[in-house]
Design an enzyme around this catalytic site. Structure first.
Site, PDB file in Angstrom:
ATOM      1  N   ARG A 165       7.520  32.213  -3.449  1.00 38.81           N
ATOM      2  CA  ARG A 165       6.852  31.517  -4.557  1.00 38.81           C
ATOM      3  C   ARG A 165       7.865  30.954  -5.557  1.00 38.81           C
ATOM      4  NH1 ARG A 165       4.956  33.920  -8.783  1.00 38.81           N
ATOM      5  NH2 ARG A 165       4.441  35.906  -7.803  1.00 38.81           N
ATOM      6  N   TYR A 168      -8.985   9.052  -9.647  1.00 39.19           N
ATOM      7  CA  TYR A 168      -9.550  10.045  -8.741  1.00 39.19           C
ATOM      8  C   TYR A 168     -10.555  10.927  -9.499  1.00 39.19           C
ATOM      9  CZ  TYR A 168      -9.989  13.911  -5.548  1.00 39.19           C
ATOM     10  OH  TYR A 168     -10.513  14.863  -4.727  1.00 39.19           O
ATOM     11  N   ASP A 203       0.193   8.718 -10.345  1.00 42.67           N
ATOM     12  CA  ASP A 203      -0.411   9.160  -9.082  1.00 42.67           C
ATOM     13  C   ASP A 203      -0.141   8.051  -8.060  1.00 42.67           C
ATOM     14  OD1 ASP A 203      -2.101   9.750  -6.937  1.00 42.67           O
ATOM     15  OD2 ASP A 203      -3.664  10.600  -8.215  1.00 42.67           O
ATOM     16  N   LYS A 207      -3.364  12.938   1.977  1.00 45.16           N
ATOM     17  CA  LYS A 207      -3.806  11.602   2.366  1.00 45.16           C
ATOM     18  C   LYS A 207      -2.773  10.905   3.256  1.00 45.16           C
ATOM     19  CE  LYS A 207      -7.114  12.816  -0.418  1.00 45.16           C
ATOM     20  NZ  LYS A 207      -7.190  12.447  -1.819  1.00 45.16           N
TER      21      LYS A 207
HETATM   22  C1  PLP Z   1      -7.343  13.081  -3.017  1.00 44.86           C
HETATM   23  C2  PLP Z   1      -6.692  12.598  -4.256  1.00 44.86           C
HETATM   24  C3  PLP Z   1      -6.247  13.507  -5.229  1.00 44.86           C
HETATM   25  C4  PLP Z   1      -6.455  15.009  -5.101  1.00 44.86           C
HETATM   26  O1  PLP Z   1      -5.730  15.533  -4.033  1.00 44.86           O
HETATM   27  P1  PLP Z   1      -6.212  16.821  -3.150  1.00 44.86           P
HETATM   28  O2  PLP Z   1      -5.140  16.924  -2.116  1.00 44.86           O
HETATM   29  O3  PLP Z   1      -7.568  16.494  -2.598  1.00 44.86           O
HETATM   30  O4  PLP Z   1      -6.266  17.994  -4.056  1.00 44.86           O
HETATM   31  C5  PLP Z   1      -5.612  12.990  -6.355  1.00 44.86           C
HETATM   32  N1  PLP Z   1      -5.437  11.657  -6.512  1.00 44.86           N
HETATM   33  C6  PLP Z   1      -5.867  10.762  -5.603  1.00 44.86           C
HETATM   34  C7  PLP Z   1      -5.639   9.307  -5.830  1.00 44.86           C
HETATM   35  C8  PLP Z   1      -6.511  11.197  -4.448  1.00 44.86           C
HETATM   36  O5  PLP Z   1      -6.942  10.299  -3.550  1.00 44.86           O
END
Ligand code: PLP
Length: 376
Positions: free
Chosen positions: A49, A101, A172, A197
């Site tokens: 961790r 998101y 992001d 993703k």
């Molecule tokens: C899916 C997503 C998130 C969150 O990610 P997780 O892996 O589902 O926790 C944050 N920002 C965007 C743009 C996303 O598509």
């Protein structure tokens, strides 16, 4: 996509070579899957961790090299979001996008309601309005292209304004990936990813990441991970790195498919609007051209008719998956206004993650589902 900076290898090459131990005789080609929480005293590793594992570090070394900073892997994208926000003092103000998101918006709203922080939501495609909210803020959260409206915010202008105002920036970069956009090079303090993703790319794991080129900030984020405890699994990190190696290949195909579908849908009489930054008519097109190396594989379109017709369309697809997530090799779509907290999203808007199938098969499936639900 092969945007070549001086003397640097092309991105497609670096996605293959990043973080590899080139030339170590007899070593395995890929960092093996190491499942260890605990290490014998006397070495660099102590407890996973805190320092991680060789498998997480192999992923982090590769992503860090591609984004241009120090990467930290988390259990999910939302775990990474939470760690970034946890660096804020109590009551600090965060400037965040109105379109982002849904989980990020929900977390920001709940933290605002509880007094953990103050969230100001702005239209981030409007540079002037966003800059006006910066004085006194501690953090500017950006998401471009945004989910699900595919809005493009002016990264160079907003990042420079935030820096001048002493406001920390987090971008992001989930939709663009470092293949298409490098926010740290444009002046961002932190890049955030849902590795779930496009980076991993096969809809088979949850993982997140934060990347920063500021050593002090990276150490603070590492400390948040250490105490927050939202660490990734070994197998997830192994698979994510395996996926990352083919990111340029997958994205090249998916992006070409997305451009093809966007043009097709824009001409379709059952579709009232297509949002894709690659379309010259898109409001974000000029900005996207200036700050991205490609337009990505996400698009949104609005159907003629109502929400019920749109739901019927989603169910009438035979090849394209009716599913929520995105960034896999398979194409998937859903009606986003069906989610709570998405009141700003048009009721018939369908967000589509374009995959790597043959483009004509995708067009045929969209067309048959549009025809089957016409007038419904
Ligand atoms: C899916 C997503 C998130 C969150 O990610 P997780 O892996 O589902 O926790 C944050 N920002 C965007 C743009 C996303 O598509």
């Amino acid at each position: 996509m092969d945007h070549r900076e001086s003397k640097e290898l092309a991105f497609a090459t670096r996605a293959i070579t990043a973080g590899r131990q080139h030339g170590v005789a007899g070593s395995p080609m890929n960092t093996p899957l190491v499942m260890a929480s605990n290490y014998r005293k006397g070495g660099a590793d102590n407890y996973a961790r805190e320092e991680g594992t060789p498998t997480w570090r192999a992923f982090e070394a590769a992503l860090g090299e591609l984004e241009g900073g120090e990467a930290l892997a988390f259990a999910s994208g939302m775990a990474a979001v939470s760690a970034a926000l946890e660096t804020l003092p109590i009551g600090a103000r965060v400037v965040a996008p109105k379109d982002a998101y849904s989980g990020v918006l929900q977390l920001l709203r709940e933290g605002d309601a509880s007094g953990r922080w103050q969230a100001s939501f702005v239209d981030q495609a409007d540079t002037e309005a966003t800059v006006e909210t910066l004085p006194g803020a501690a953090m500017l959260w950006l998401e471009t292209p945004s989910n699900p409206l595919l809005e493009i915010s002016d990264l160079p202008a907003l990042l420079a304004a935030a820096r001048a105002a002493g406001v920390r920036t987090v971008v992001d970069n989930t939709f663009a990936t470092p293949a298409l956009q490098r926010p740290l090079a444009l002046g961002a303090d932190v890049v955030m990813h849902s590795v779930t993703k496009f980076l991993s790319g096969h809809s088979d794991l949850l993982m997140g990441a934060l990347v920063s080129a500021d050593a002090e900030l990276a150490a603070a984020l590492r400390h948040r991970r250490h105490l927050g405890g939202a660490t990734p699994g070994g197998l997830e990190a192994f698979l994510a790195l395996r996926g990352l190696r083919t990111l340029p290949l997958r994205l090249e195909r998916a992006q070409a498919n997305a451009a093809f579908l966007a043009l097709h849908l824009a001409e379709h009489e059952e579709v009232s609007r297509v949002r894709y930054p690659g379309l010259p008519s898109d409001p974000g097109h000029t900005r996207a051209r200036a700050q991205m190396q490609g337009f990505g594989a996400m698009l949104s379109f609005e159907l003629e008719g109502d929400a019920a017709r749109t739901d019927a369309f989603c169910r009438a697809l035979r090849l394209i998956e009716h599913a929520t997530s995105l960034g896999g090799v398979e194409s998937s779509l859903e009606r986003r206004a069906a989610y709570s907290g998405q009141a700003h999203v048009p009721p018939t808007l369908v967000r589509m993650s374009v995959g790597c199938e043959d483009p004509y098969d995708l067009v045929q499936d969209l067309d048959q589902a549009l025809a089957a639900t016409r007038g419904r």
